[in-house]
Design an enzyme around this catalytic site. Structure first.
Site, PDB file in Angstrom:
ATOM      1  N   HIS A   1      -9.778   2.212   0.423  1.00 54.07           N
ATOM      2  CA  HIS A   1      -9.778   1.063   1.328  1.00 54.07           C
ATOM      3  C   HIS A   1     -10.925   1.112   2.344  1.00 54.07           C
ATOM      4  CE1 HIS A   1      -8.161  -2.413   3.302  1.00 54.07           C
ATOM      5  NE2 HIS A   1      -7.034  -2.383   2.629  1.00 54.07           N
TER       6      HIS A   1
ATOM      7  N   ASP B   1      -8.449 -12.751   1.096  1.00 56.97           N
ATOM      8  CA  ASP B   1      -7.564 -11.594   0.908  1.00 56.97           C
ATOM      9  C   ASP B   1      -6.929 -11.793  -0.466  1.00 56.97           C
ATOM     10  OD1 ASP B   1      -5.958  -9.415   1.115  1.00 56.97           O
ATOM     11  OD2 ASP B   1      -4.940 -10.015   2.966  1.00 56.97           O
TER      12      ASP B   1
ATOM     13  N   GLU C   1     -11.557  -3.714  -2.900  1.00 55.53           N
ATOM     14  CA  GLU C   1     -10.584  -2.720  -3.356  1.00 55.53           C
ATOM     15  C   GLU C   1     -10.365  -2.917  -4.847  1.00 55.53           C
ATOM     16  OE1 GLU C   1      -7.102  -3.386  -0.634  1.00 55.53           O
ATOM     17  OE2 GLU C   1      -8.627  -4.532   0.429  1.00 55.53           O
TER      18      GLU C   1
ATOM     19  N   HIS D   1       0.794  -1.233   0.000  1.00 55.02           N
ATOM     20  CA  HIS D   1       0.000   0.000   0.000  1.00 55.02           C
ATOM     21  C   HIS D   1       0.827   1.284   0.000  1.00 55.02           C
ATOM     22  CE1 HIS D   1      -3.538  -2.354   0.133  1.00 55.02           C
ATOM     23  NE2 HIS D   1      -3.716  -2.461   1.436  1.00 55.02           N
TER      24      HIS D   1
HETATM   25  C1  GLA Z   1      -5.291  -5.245   1.824  1.00 57.08           C
HETATM   26  C2  GLA Z   1      -4.325  -6.363   1.929  1.00 57.08           C
HETATM   27  C3  GLA Z   1      -4.500  -7.035   3.243  1.00 57.08           C
HETATM   28  C4  GLA Z   1      -4.302  -6.058   4.372  1.00 57.08           C
HETATM   29  C5  GLA Z   1      -5.218  -4.872   4.182  1.00 57.08           C
HETATM   30  C6  GLA Z   1      -4.942  -3.768   5.146  1.00 57.08           C
HETATM   31  O1  GLA Z   1      -6.560  -5.684   1.696  1.00 57.08           O
HETATM   32  O2  GLA Z   1      -4.438  -7.279   0.875  1.00 57.08           O
HETATM   33  O3  GLA Z   1      -3.604  -8.098   3.370  1.00 57.08           O
HETATM   34  O4  GLA Z   1      -2.982  -5.619   4.414  1.00 57.08           O
HETATM   35  O5  GLA Z   1      -5.108  -4.346   2.901  1.00 57.08           O
HETATM   36  O6  GLA Z   1      -4.883  -4.194   6.447  1.00 57.08           O
END
Ligand code: GLA
Length: 366
Positions: free
Chosen positions: A193, A264, A330, A119
């Site tokens: 986010h 994720d 996202e 990020h």
């Molecule tokens: C994204 C990443 C996750 C985590 C979040 C923030 O979604 O893929 O692994 O880091 O951001 O916490």
């Protein structure tokens, strides 16, 4: 408090109210803007990280409720490690080994997520104070945020001029438009986010029914870096082509779910080659409140994240956020694209304009 709505505007014309929201530890003034559309939907945005602080949408009986996680005050955002509601950049999600090459030159970034970059680095766009400008659009109140990410910031080359516009449309849709230009070749992947819980804060999102317009997803390694494979979702817990509760398969004995501690993962959106307009990426329904969220985007991917790493974060109104208390969608280019030649390119060159948009549409189901 300054009201920026035009003088003499009808009470239901929509409005933007600006208020001071404190100072960052290094003394920069931060504001909070509250936008209300003609239908009464309300959203608060802070210039710190451009974060969506609250988003109040009607349930099936018309009652407004806040559907995003956030903090009560600036301090929460300054200390935040979970990117609640924030603009993420210069490169959203991960870059393997915090390194990539462009035209034979290697760029080294901070390893802020194990061996990888996450990020945008240690001080990503979520920790920047953005310059806000109220702009008038026909569709509803809007706020334009801009930020100059200097050449070399967090290891990335090029002065990157970024504009993110939040439009709260009168049909209860939040459109986010992202633009950027650079003076040196660089990589860009911008997203928002927001953590959604359509039932309102407090509970989990396991009964939220989700549909994702994806036949494939990008499986990951233990560091959550895509292996490069585009895997068919058929027969896996990643098949959301038919609406399925998020919690229905999340605890299954599946290698990918274990690596992600839940979902994720980046989904490869079903978009026709050359399509430039936004297309439907995902649809989430909370059966209890009737709230429906559709995500439309110009991006090729969407990261479904089930807040697996939220571990007792103190949020708005004294609510504690834990894993599974929200989901993120996202919209993005795929993680680690700078190192994966087969993924859609995230490279931006001087003379080009980066432009993407994502719309979160809120409706209800009876
Ligand atoms: C994204 C990443 C996750 C985590 C979040 C923030 O979604 O893929 O692994 O880091 O951001 O916490």
């Amino acid at each position: 408090m300054t009201t920026l709505a035009p003088i003499g505007a009808a009470p239901n014309a929509g409005s933007t109210v600006k208020k001071p929201w404190g100072k960052t530890p290094d003394g920069q003034a931060v504001d909070l803007y509250v936008l209300t559309n003609r239908a009464g939907m309300e959203m608060a945005i802070t210039t710190y990280g451009g974060a969506v602080v609250s988003l109040k949408t009607p349930d099936r009986s018309g009652k407004l409720g806040d559907v995003v996680l956030g903090y009560d005050s600036l301090e929460g955002y300054v200390n935040d490690k979970a990117y609640l509601g924030a603009i993420v950049g210069r490169y959203g999600n991960r870059i393997a080994h915090a390194q990539f090459s462009l035209d034979g030159k290697t760029y080294t970034l901070a390893k802020n997520n194990g061996e990888n970059s996450l990020h945008g680095g240690i001080k990503g766009f979520n920790k920047a104070v953005w310059t806000a400008k109220e702009i008038s659009t026909r569709g509803g109140p809007s706020l334009e945020l801009s930020y100059l990410s200097k050449d070399g910031e967090e290891g990335f080359a090029g002065n990157l001029k970024v504009t993110v516009t939040y439009l709260l449309l009168d049909n209860n849709a939040l459109r986010i438009e992202y633009s950027a230009t650079t003076d040196k070749k660089t990589v860009v992947n911008l997203t928002n986010h927001s953590y959604f819980n359509l039932a309102g804060p407090g509970g989990d999102i396991l009964s939220t029914v989700l549909m994702v317009e994806a036949d494939k997803f990008t499986p990951v390694d233990a560091g959550l870096i895509p292996t490069g494979e585009l895997r068919d979702v058929s027969g896996t817990p990643f098949d959301f082509r038919k609406p399925t509760a998020i919690g229905a398969r999340i605890e299954q004995d599946d290698e990918q779910l274990k690596l992600g501690h839940g979902y994720d993962h980046n989904f490869v959106l079903r978009r026709a080659a050359g399509e430039r307009a936004e297309t439907l990426a995902a649809r989430a329904v909370d059966p209890a409140s009737g709230r429906v969220l559709e995500v439309w985007t110009t991006e090729p991917g969407v990261q479904l994240y089930t807040s697996n790493f939220l571990d007792g974060v103190k949020g708005k109104g004294g609510v504690t956020y834990t894993r599974r208390s929200a989901f993120c969608l996202e919209t993005q280019h795929f993680p680690d694209s700078p190192n994966q030649a087969k993924f859609p390119s995230a490279v931006l060159s001087p003379g080009e304009t980066y432009h993407t948009s994502t719309t979160f549409k809120f409706t209800v189901e009876k």
